[in-house]
Design a protein around this motif. Structure first.
Motif, PDB file in Angstrom:
ATOM      1  N   VAL A 132       0.840  -1.192   0.000  1.00 20.38           N
ATOM      2  CA  VAL A 132       0.000   0.000   0.000  1.00 20.38           C
ATOM      3  C   VAL A 132       0.881   1.250   0.000  1.00 20.38           C
ATOM      4  O   VAL A 132       1.936   1.293   0.646  1.00 20.38           O
ATOM      5  CB  VAL A 132      -0.951  -0.012   1.210  1.00 20.38           C
ATOM      6  CG1 VAL A 132      -0.188   0.090   2.530  1.00 20.38           C
ATOM      7  CG2 VAL A 132      -1.978   1.105   1.108  1.00 20.38           C
ATOM      8  N   LEU A 133       0.458   2.245  -0.750  1.00 18.06           N
ATOM      9  CA  LEU A 133       1.178   3.513  -0.823  1.00 18.06           C
ATOM     10  C   LEU A 133       0.655   4.460   0.249  1.00 18.06           C
ATOM     11  O   LEU A 133      -0.549   4.531   0.493  1.00 18.06           O
ATOM     12  CB  LEU A 133       0.997   4.143  -2.203  1.00 18.06           C
ATOM     13  CG  LEU A 133       1.502   3.322  -3.391  1.00 18.06           C
ATOM     14  CD1 LEU A 133       1.119   4.003  -4.703  1.00 18.06           C
ATOM     15  CD2 LEU A 133       3.006   3.117  -3.317  1.00 18.06           C
ATOM     16  N   THR A 134       1.569   5.192   0.883  1.00 14.91           N
ATOM     17  CA  THR A 134       1.208   6.182   1.896  1.00 14.91           C
ATOM     18  C   THR A 134       1.969   7.469   1.626  1.00 14.91           C
ATOM     19  O   THR A 134       2.904   7.506   0.826  1.00 14.91           O
ATOM     20  CB  THR A 134       1.538   5.693   3.322  1.00 14.91           C
ATOM     21  OG1 THR A 134       2.959   5.466   3.404  1.00 14.91           O
ATOM     22  CG2 THR A 134       0.792   4.419   3.661  1.00 14.91           C
ATOM     23  N   CYS A 135       1.591   8.520   2.320  1.00 13.70           N
ATOM     24  CA  CYS A 135       2.275   9.804   2.182  1.00 13.70           C
ATOM     25  C   CYS A 135       3.594   9.773   2.952  1.00 13.70           C
ATOM     26  O   CYS A 135       3.679   9.172   4.029  1.00 13.70           O
ATOM     27  CB  CYS A 135       1.391  10.930   2.688  1.00 13.70           C
ATOM     28  SG  CYS A 135      -0.198  11.039   1.834  1.00 13.70           S
ATOM     29  N   PRO A 136       4.633  10.441   2.432  1.00 13.06           N
ATOM     30  CA  PRO A 136       5.971  10.297   3.023  1.00 13.06           C
ATOM     31  C   PRO A 136       6.135  10.870   4.425  1.00 13.06           C
ATOM     32  O   PRO A 136       7.015  10.424   5.159  1.00 13.06           O
ATOM     33  CB  PRO A 136       6.882  11.021   2.019  1.00 13.06           C
ATOM     34  CG  PRO A 136       5.980  11.897   1.233  1.00 13.06           C
ATOM     35  CD  PRO A 136       4.666  11.213   1.181  1.00 13.06           C
ATOM     36  N   ILE A 137       5.324  11.872   4.813  1.00 12.42           N
ATOM     37  CA  ILE A 137       5.474  12.396   6.176  1.00 12.42           C
ATOM     38  C   ILE A 137       4.267  12.015   7.039  1.00 12.42           C
ATOM     39  O   ILE A 137       3.910  12.719   7.984  1.00 12.42           O
ATOM     40  CB  ILE A 137       5.733  13.912   6.189  1.00 12.42           C
ATOM     41  CG1 ILE A 137       4.676  14.675   5.388  1.00 12.42           C
ATOM     42  CG2 ILE A 137       7.125  14.219   5.654  1.00 12.42           C
ATOM     43  CD1 ILE A 137       4.808  16.184   5.518  1.00 12.42           C
TER      44      ILE A 137
END
Length: 364
Positions: A132-137
């Motif tokens: 799953v992709l998430t936001c970097p911060i």
């Protein structure tokens, strides 16, 4: 791409699951026999690709859970680059580490080194549910509505390496974000869950198929909704024609309303459509440069790198700086930049200047 190729790939998967070929990789690495085309296709499930027709050199792609690396993992990746990959590794925009020019007989040792630091290549490619992709911060930006780390980890634990999701019609990419607008991942994921607030200030998640919101669920319902979507795709996606095998094709061919109805029929709660959403105008914080974290006393430092190719010596220098300034983890962004997640604020400026000297530029 021809229908015959699609049928061949389906036959390849029926003969043996891609997740079951790890033993074959080890056998080929020992006996050095020429790898069959069918096995080369299956090896993609483990991120392994041949670079040439002679099968002299191989590429290995390592997907990172939420794009994150700790100190021990950085050290190991540097050692792999030095010992087996001509001293170079590549940062991918897909939040992956890539090694090229590998010899097949070294792959088992590389796999063992990765496993020792909790890295693996399961479901890097193939007809699987990807990480799953998430936001970097995620988790350190106070403008974020919800920290999705736990949900992302649960999604990865459910899907990655699970045989039940290792034979889809094609790949399935999900994303989850603590921001209403989602993450800037440079493309439209198949399925997205984005945090927002209803009129009563309660956190809920929009369910997006491709670029369309079809309804809303609560955070405890995200995992089961994701599983149901994956199961629908597995059961109803088109397998006879590779060009029609994508999740996007299934959704567009059915229409969003039909998919929504089948999804609702497969779960024991309702994905709500008619919900009043609160207007949220808080802008997200920048990724690059020095920024204050929501964790007291810490900052995060986003850096651009001139090239995606990094030498092991540069990675070692980064490791030493992280140790010096008592930072412990980084993230690879969806643009192949890096973010130091936990830099002490008291000397973040000095830290950033030293990062710039080794090619990681926080000021550009």
């Amino acid at each position: 791409m021809s229908n015959n190729l699609a049928l061949n790939i389906e036959q390849i998967k029926k003969e043996k699951s891609g997740i079951d070929v790890l033993g074959d990789i080890y056998i080929y690495s020992i006996f050095q026999e020429r790898i069959t085309p069918n096995d080369l296709e299956r090896f993609k499930w483990y991120g392994l690709y041949t670079q040439d027709d002679k099968q002299e050199f191989f590429e290995l792609k390592i997907p990172l859970n939420m794009g994150e690396l700790n100190l021990e993992q950085l050290r190991t990746l540097s050692q792999i680059a030095k010992d087996y990959a001509n001293g170079i590794l590549n940062l991918s925009k897909e939040q992956k580490i890539e090694f090229k020019n590998l010899k097949l007989h070294n792959i088992p040792n590389i796999f063992n080194m990765l496993q020792a630091v909790n890295l693996n290549t399961f479901f890097e490619a193939g007809h699987t549910v990807r990480r799953v992709l998430t936001c970097p911060i995620n988790g350190i930006d106070e403008s974020q509505l919800f920290d999705v780390s736990d949900l992302a980890n649960r999604l990865n634990k459910t899907f990655i390496g699970n045989k039940d999701y290792g034979n889809l019609p094609n790949k399935l990419q999900m994303a989850i974000s603590g921001y209403e607008e989602g993450c800037d991942v440079q493309f439209i994921p198949d399925v997205s869950f984005n945090a927002t607030k209803d009129s009563k200030d309660k956190i809920i998640f929009s369910v997006k198929l491709l670029d369309k919101t079809v309804g809303y669920v609560t955070s405890p319902q995200v995992l089961n909704t994701a599983k149901s979507i994956a199961n629908i795709y597995k059961d109803y996606g088109y397998r006879e024609n590779l060009q029609k095998s994508s999740f996007e094709y299934l959704v567009n061919n059915w229409g969003f309303d039909k998919f929504y109805d089948i999804l609702n029929a497969s779960i024991n709660y309702k994905i709500e459509k008619d919900i009043s959403i609160k207007d949220i105008s808080t802008p997200r914080k920048p990724r690059m440069g020095i920024n204050s974290s929501k964790i007291q006393g810490e900052s995060y430092i986003g850096c651009r790198f001139d090239s995606n190719n990094i030498s092991y010596s540069t990675l070692d220098s980064l490791y030493e700086l992280l140790l010096k300034y008592k930072a412990s983890k980084i993230k690879i962004t969806h643009k192949a930049n890096i973010i130091i997640l936990d830099a002490p604020s008291i000397n973040a400026e000095e830290f950033a200047k030293e990062l710039q000297k080794i090619g990681f530029n926080p000021f550009s």
